[in-house]
Design a protein around this motif. Structure first.
Motif, mmCIF file in Angstrom:
data_model
loop_
_atom_site.group_PDB
_atom_site.id
_atom_site.type_symbol
_atom_site.label_atom_id
_atom_site.label_comp_id
_atom_site.label_asym_id
_atom_site.label_seq_id
_atom_site.Cartn_x
_atom_site.Cartn_y
_atom_site.Cartn_z
ATOM 1 N N TRP A 195 2.248 13.763 -9.859
ATOM 2 C CA TRP A 195 3.292 14.954 -9.835
ATOM 3 C C TRP A 195 3.979 15.032 -11.371
ATOM 4 C CZ3 TRP A 195 8.816 14.604 -10.583
ATOM 5 C CH2 TRP A 195 9.263 15.917 -10.528
ATOM 6 N N VAL A 196 4.005 13.739 -11.844
ATOM 7 C CA VAL A 196 4.821 13.999 -13.246
ATOM 8 C C VAL A 196 3.552 14.300 -14.508
ATOM 9 C CG1 VAL A 196 5.897 12.626 -15.200
ATOM 10 C CG2 VAL A 196 6.690 12.275 -12.622
ATOM 11 N N LEU A 223 2.643 6.829 -20.472
ATOM 12 C CA LEU A 223 1.868 5.799 -20.479
ATOM 13 C C LEU A 223 0.631 6.274 -19.496
ATOM 14 C CD1 LEU A 223 3.863 2.594 -20.288
ATOM 15 C CD2 LEU A 223 2.710 3.835 -22.214
ATOM 16 N N VAL A 224 0.899 6.713 -18.214
ATOM 17 C CA VAL A 224 -0.210 6.790 -17.173
ATOM 18 C C VAL A 224 -0.592 8.131 -17.261
ATOM 19 C CG1 VAL A 224 -0.456 6.715 -14.721
ATOM 20 C CG2 VAL A 224 1.164 5.317 -15.708
ATOM 21 N N GLY A 225 0.135 9.058 -17.919
ATOM 22 C CA GLY A 225 -0.575 10.436 -18.083
ATOM 23 C C GLY A 225 -1.947 10.659 -18.614
ATOM 24 N N GLY A 226 -1.997 9.997 -19.526
ATOM 25 C CA GLY A 226 -3.258 10.190 -20.185
ATOM 26 C C GLY A 226 -4.635 9.792 -18.900
ATOM 27 N N ALA A 246 0.737 -1.327 0.017
ATOM 28 C CA ALA A 246 0.158 0.082 -0.281
ATOM 29 C C ALA A 246 0.933 1.401 0.113
ATOM 30 C CB ALA A 246 -1.069 0.121 1.268
ATOM 31 N N TRP A 247 1.866 1.024 0.788
ATOM 32 C CA TRP A 247 3.006 2.393 0.800
ATOM 33 C C TRP A 247 3.504 2.498 -0.669
ATOM 34 C CZ3 TRP A 247 5.644 0.862 5.856
ATOM 35 C CH2 TRP A 247 4.961 1.122 7.059
ATOM 36 N N LEU A 248 3.896 1.345 -1.160
ATOM 37 C CA LEU A 248 4.581 1.697 -2.546
ATOM 38 C C LEU A 248 3.479 2.081 -3.541
ATOM 39 C CD1 LEU A 248 6.551 -1.713 -2.642
ATOM 40 C CD2 LEU A 248 7.450 0.428 -2.262
ATOM 41 N N GLN A 249 2.287 1.563 -3.434
ATOM 42 C CA GLN A 249 1.211 1.950 -4.286
ATOM 43 C C GLN A 249 1.053 3.610 -4.306
ATOM 44 O OE1 GLN A 249 -2.380 0.066 -4.193
ATOM 45 N NE2 GLN A 249 -3.435 1.128 -5.772
ATOM 46 N N ARG A 250 0.793 4.021 -2.946
ATOM 47 C CA ARG A 250 0.531 5.486 -2.595
ATOM 48 C C ARG A 250 1.758 6.235 -3.276
ATOM 49 N NH1 ARG A 250 -1.563 3.895 2.366
ATOM 50 N NH2 ARG A 250 0.303 4.228 3.408
ATOM 51 N N ALA A 251 3.036 6.095 -2.962
ATOM 52 C CA ALA A 251 4.159 6.423 -3.656
ATOM 53 C C ALA A 251 4.159 6.797 -5.056
ATOM 54 C CB ALA A 251 5.611 5.935 -3.085
ATOM 55 N N PHE A 252 3.861 5.419 -5.623
ATOM 56 C CA PHE A 252 3.843 5.583 -6.946
ATOM 57 C C PHE A 252 2.578 6.546 -7.561
ATOM 58 C CE2 PHE A 252 1.810 3.884 -11.080
ATOM 59 C CZ PHE A 252 2.946 3.828 -11.933
ATOM 60 N N ASP A 253 1.598 6.408 -6.859
ATOM 61 C CA ASP A 253 0.406 7.475 -7.459
ATOM 62 C C ASP A 253 0.866 8.693 -7.335
ATOM 63 O OD1 ASP A 253 -1.220 5.191 -8.218
ATOM 64 O OD2 ASP A 253 -2.253 5.063 -6.227
ATOM 65 N N GLY A 254 1.426 9.176 -6.056
ATOM 66 C CA GLY A 254 1.960 10.711 -5.766
ATOM 67 C C GLY A 254 3.117 10.859 -7.123
#
Length: 423
Positions: free
Chosen positions: A28-29, A198-201, A16-24
């Protein structure tokens, strides 16, 4: 009492921590524009290059190596002024063998006497060899006797070779660490680029959806507020003419009963047209309903003003279904009567016209009375400002109210709203 230990993080918590870090990071990107992202990537690569030079440069590096613990089975080489000593590795313990008896020493053979008359040979001194290997008698130590200069030079050469080997090894380690650091930064920049591409859209779509939902919610709240304000404004229709009409009916009952009965019928007709409109609290109605209500209202006024009021209403049948704000036409007629015709001794004419121009419904109320500003107003505040505010709340800049002077006297008030058929 034993203190309770805090729970250790589980795999699900770490994920869950890793997922939150990736989402954040992804959020931001994706919020960065492409030119800002490329600027960030260039600055990151430049900073990584500077840091790489500072951390892994070829400056003097002192490697502190822990002293290796010598195995007892390894040999030992010792340099001293007399030469080099080598101690072989100690053998593992084995059952001792009985020592062999020492052999009896052989007696040296006597030298042959010189022949008679021969001169004895001169004694010769043997040359000292440059190196002499002397086996140890007790522990198998081997010693090589060398001059001190050779021992010192050999020791310095061996130390220099060891230091060079250590420096080369450190350089290899620094080169590998530098390569890994550069590769890590490059992979990080590539990962951010892939995340943005990839995730930007998806992130932009989610952000746009949230923005649209927030805007829709704000618009809905603004709409509800506008409807409440308009309903409050609609409830502020000036009822003074009702009291005047009832007073007129009471007077005519004593003086002219047939006329009082006709005025009473007109009042009932007006109330039937107005009360449903008040109960509906609709923000938009149709022009035909408003025209019927105004027609009943003018019938009451005509009975009071008699010949002093002349009405000309021109509303085509095809425009009766057009959408129009409620109680607005009556407010314009009330203003025309109160501020233009009622205060004029000889009265005047009131004209109501509806037409469509440039996809807009245009309703015009004109009179030939005294006009605004001639007599002081004692109204309750429901006037032109209220009409403009209601139009702005309903239609924005598309709803407008125009006031102009009529010729030779009076006022022309025009309301424009988008034309569409009421549901």
């Amino acid at each position: 009492m034993e203190a309770r230990r805090p729970p250790e993080p589980t795999i699900a918590t770490v994920l869950a921590w890793l997922q939150r870090a990736f989402d954040g990071t992804a959020t931001w990107v994706t919020q960065l524009s492409w030119w800002k992202f490329f600027l960030f990537a260039a600055l990151a690569l430049i900073a990584a290059s500077i840091l790489q030079n500072e951390l892994f440069s070829g400056a003097d590096v002192v490697e502190v190596r822990p002293q290796r613990k010598r195995d007892k089975h390894e040999g030992n080489i010792i340099f001293d002024d007399g030469g080099i000593s080598y101690s072989p590795p100690k053998k593992r313990s084995a059952p001792p063998e009985p020592p062999e008896p020492p052999e009896a020493p052989h007696a040296p053979e006597p030298a042959a006497p010189p022949e008679h008359g021969a001169k004895p040979a001169p004694a010769t001194v043997p040359e000292t060899p440059p190196a002499l290997v002397v086996p140890g008698a007790a522990d198998g130590e081997v010693r090589v006797a060398l001059p001190p200069q050779i021992v010192e030079g050999l020791s310095s050469a061996i130390e220099a070779a060891v230091e060079n080997a250590a420096e080369e090894k450190v350089k290899v380690y620094h080169g590998q660490a530098s390569t890994w650091f550069k590769s890590f930064i490059s992979l990080l920049v590539l990962a951010l680029f892939a995340t943005k591409a990839l995730v930007g859209g998806k992130k932009r779509a989610e952000a746009e959806t949230q923005t649209a939902n927030a805007a829709a919610e704000r618009e809905s709240m603004q709409r509800q507020l506008s409807e409440a304000r308009m309903q409050m404004m609609q409830a502020q229709v000036e009822p003074h003419f009702l009291f005047n009409t009832l007073a007129s009916v009471e007077y005519l009952i004593e003086t002219d009963p047939p006329r009082a009965s006709a005025m009473q019928r007109s009042l009932i007709q007006y109330l039937r047209a107005v009360l449903p409109q008040m109960r509906d609290n609709a923000v938009v109605t149709n022009l035909g309903r408003e025209a019927d209500m105004v027609k009943a209202y003018l019938s009451l006024l005509k009975m009071r003003m008699e010949e002093r009021l002349r009405v000309d209403m021109q509303i085509p049948e095809g425009l009766r279904s057009a959408a129009f704000p409620p109680m607005m036409l009556q407010s314009m007629v009330e203003n025309a009567i109160k501020h233009g015709l009622e205060c004029k001794p000889e009265g005047g004419s009131l004209r109501i016209l509806a037409e469509v121009a440039h996809n807009k419904l245009r309703v015009i109320v004109s009179d030939d009375g005294v006009g605004f500003g001639v007599f002081p107003s004692d109204g309750t505040g429901l006037g032109l400002m209220t009409i403009r505010e209601r139009l702005k709340l309903l239609h924005g800049d598309l709803g407008q109210l125009h006031i102009a002077a009529n010729v030779p006297s009076g006022v022309i008030a025009t309301i424009e709203v988008p034309y569409h058929v009421s549901k």
